[in-house]
Design an enzyme around this catalytic site. Structure first.
Site, mmCIF file in Angstrom:
data_model
loop_
_atom_site.group_PDB
_atom_site.id
_atom_site.type_symbol
_atom_site.label_atom_id
_atom_site.label_comp_id
_atom_site.label_asym_id
_atom_site.label_seq_id
_atom_site.Cartn_x
_atom_site.Cartn_y
_atom_site.Cartn_z
ATOM 1 N N GLY A 132 6.607 4.321 4.609
ATOM 2 C CA GLY A 132 7.027 5.373 5.141
ATOM 3 C C GLY A 132 8.545 5.331 5.732
ATOM 4 N N GLY A 133 9.300 6.313 6.730
ATOM 5 C CA GLY A 133 10.171 6.640 6.712
ATOM 6 C C GLY A 133 11.451 4.566 7.752
ATOM 7 C CG ASP A 146 4.279 11.777 12.678
ATOM 8 O OD1 ASP A 146 4.432 13.357 12.127
ATOM 9 O OD2 ASP A 146 4.322 11.360 12.032
ATOM 10 C CE LYS A 191 2.673 1.956 9.491
ATOM 11 N NZ LYS A 191 2.678 3.070 9.824
ATOM 12 C CG LEU A 219 -1.972 -0.884 1.025
ATOM 13 C CD1 LEU A 219 -3.089 -0.879 2.268
ATOM 14 C CD2 LEU A 219 -3.243 -1.199 -0.618
#
Length: 536
Positions: free
Chosen positions: A22-23, A135, A42, A19
């Site tokens: 990210g970092g 965040d 994730k 999908l």
């Protein structure tokens, strides 16, 4: 490469599609065979999964996020490692605020209030549990099937911050466009830092742009610290003045000048909530149609028209069902009708539909004849609570006992409910033997809750040296309140069952420490404390 996990199984979860990235992690769409539903996975990137310290922090923070049970916080189902993959599984919610704003441009005042209330409620709950997000941004605000905002990625920024602090890594934690001034300066953060980032998000949702922009992160961070944001009404004149003042208060440079709690922000938003009735003449578009709209409009002119259509979206019809059928392209060039009751809906001005052309219109809404009769939407079912508790636990909801046979699928009325789980404990008073949690549910919701009350045990500390001024500190291994006091004990300690770290100190004696003191429920444990002290 992220493709390495496609087609694999992580734990019990099948990995289907990539999908995004990210970092620190890749995000996949997976499948839970037990529940029969898609999930989001994730997975830490190899350079972080291969760092034992970062993995420990990541899994600890993910586990903390998994304990946050709130309607506006994403549900984390599992945290684990499978081979070289460190992952956690959570609800699959494909639409986020960034995509929604890409299509709609801005949100109406009514939607802005609803967004602010949903996110503030999530933050208020997390802050009371001692968790700061760090965040908040449009990418981390998702939407469920009823249009409710759901906050994701609690704990990830904190894991990264701890990693940077412990290793001395030159790592920017957070997203500069949403930095609070104290965050930009590298100073300690608290719940008001999250409220600043929410203020940036509301500013963006109201005006279609960020309050501060620049060519590099340092320049953007400097503006957060030194420059006043532009007036939101100068960019969006239709924004009510009360909402403008709320956004600007969230963006105060000094944290003491902001709302001090998320609950205070909720009260302000509630006072300013516009009373907008439903537009019965509006057509409806499913939220997934936003994605098809973006894909199907290729030219710049068509994209502008698509944005005009999406900007006409005026409200999420929470709990409403679309009358009629949506159409999507099928295999072989045909069309397949899709029942709309499985999709969230938003209202749109049908007058703009012809601007997209016949092909785009057909892909979104089935044309209705003048003589067609729109049936009334069927009512949504009553909400359901699926509660997990240890064996031997007594459960009550709103003061009424719940039979054990109904714990896993308890049908309740919409609204707020107080859920209490208790276990018997022969040693008292035992605060951990009773766990209480508030839950808010809407029609059609299914909420999963996990309550873990624990009975207490007795812990006696036996000293090999009796010294005046001796003290102990007992810390739960999984975090929590430190219990301290003087020695020798007049009577054993009453503590929740579990593992603890013990420290004992006395003047002129060596300190004593034990990394694992195990206390068993409803039993007495005597722990020997051995110190070396001078004689004579």
């Amino acid at each position: 490469m992220p493709e390495r996990y496609l087609g694999r199984t992580l734990g019990k979860y099948r990995v289907d599609d990539l999908l995004g990235s990210g970092g620190f992690a890749w995000v996949y769409r997976g499948f839970d065979p037990d529940l029969g539903v898609p999930v989001a996975l994730k997975v830490l990137k190899p350079q972080f999964a291969g760092d034992p310290d970062f993995e420990v922090r990541f899994r600890a923070e993910a586990s903390t996020a998994a304990r946050l049970r709130h309607p506006n916080i994403i549900t984390v189902y599992a945290v684990g490692r499978d081979g070289d993959a460190v992952y956690f599984a959570m609800d699959y919610l494909p639409l986020n605020l960034a995509t929604r704003l890409q299509v709609m441009g801005t949100l109406s005042p009514a939607l802005l209030v609803r967004l602010g209330l949903d996110v503030a409620r999530a933050l208020g709950y997390a802050h009371r549990e001692g968790v700061i997000h760090r965040d908040i941004k449009t990418d981390n605000i998702l939407f469920d099937d009823h249009g409710n905002a759901v906050v994701a990625d609690f704990g990830i920024a904190r894991a990264a911050a701890q990693h940077a602090e412990q290793t001395g890594t030159n790592l920017v934690v957070g997203t500069p466009q949403y930095f609070a001034p104290e965050q930009a300066r590298g100073r300690p953060v608290d719940g008001r830092t999250d409220l600043y980032a929410l203020g940036v998000t509301l500013f963006q949702a109201a005006t279609g742009r960020l309050p501060f922009t620049g060519t590099d992160w340092y320049e953007i961070a400097r503006q957060h610290v030194e420059e006043a944001p532009p007036s939101p009404r100068s960019l969006a004149p239709s924004l009510p003045r009360g909402l403008e003042q709320i956004v600007l208060r969230c963006l105060e440079k000094d944290a003491d000048d902001r709302f001090q709690t998320a609950e205070e922000l909720c009260e302000a938003l509630t006072r300013e909530a516009p009373e907008l009735g439903p537009d019965s003449s509006a057509r409806t578009l499913a939220v997934p149609a936003i994605h098809r709209l973006l894909r199907s409009t290729g030219s710049r002119r068509q994209r502008r028209r698509a944005r005009r259509l999406a900007t006409a979206v005026t409200a999420v019809a929470g709990g409403a069902l679309m009358a009629g059928l949506l159409w999507r392209s099928g295999t072989g060039g045909g069309r397949t009708a899709v029942a709309a009751d499985s999709l969230p809906v938003i209202a749109a001005d049908s007058a703009l539909l012809p601007q997209l052309g016949a092909a785009a219109t057909d892909s979104l809404v089935a044309p209705a004849s003048r003589d067609s009769v729109v049936p009334p939407a069927p009512p949504l079912p009553r909400p359901t609570l699926r509660i997990s508790v240890p064996a031997g636990t007594s459960l009550s909801v709103d003061g009424k006992p719940v039979p054990h046979s109904e714990i896993d699928r308890l049908v309740v009325s919409p609204g707020e409910h107080r859920v209490v789980a208790t276990v018997a404990s022969r040693f008292g008073p035992c605060s951990s033997a009773r766990v209480e949690q508030q839950v808010s549910v809407r029609p059609g919701d299914t909420r999963r809750m996990e309550l873990t009350p624990r009975a207490c045990g007795h812990l006696a500390l036996a000293l090999n040296e009796q010294r005046y001024g001796a003290r102990y500190a007992l810390t739960p291994a999984n975090g929590g309140r430190v219990q301290e006091g003087s020695l020798p004990l007049q009577e054993p300690l009453v503590v929740p069952a579990g593992d603890y770290r013990l420290r004992v100190s006395a003047p002129e004696c060596s300190d004593y420490s034990s990394e694992r003191v195990h206390v068993v429920a409803d039993s007495v444990r005597t722990h020997q404390v051995r110190q070396i002290c001078p004689t004579g």
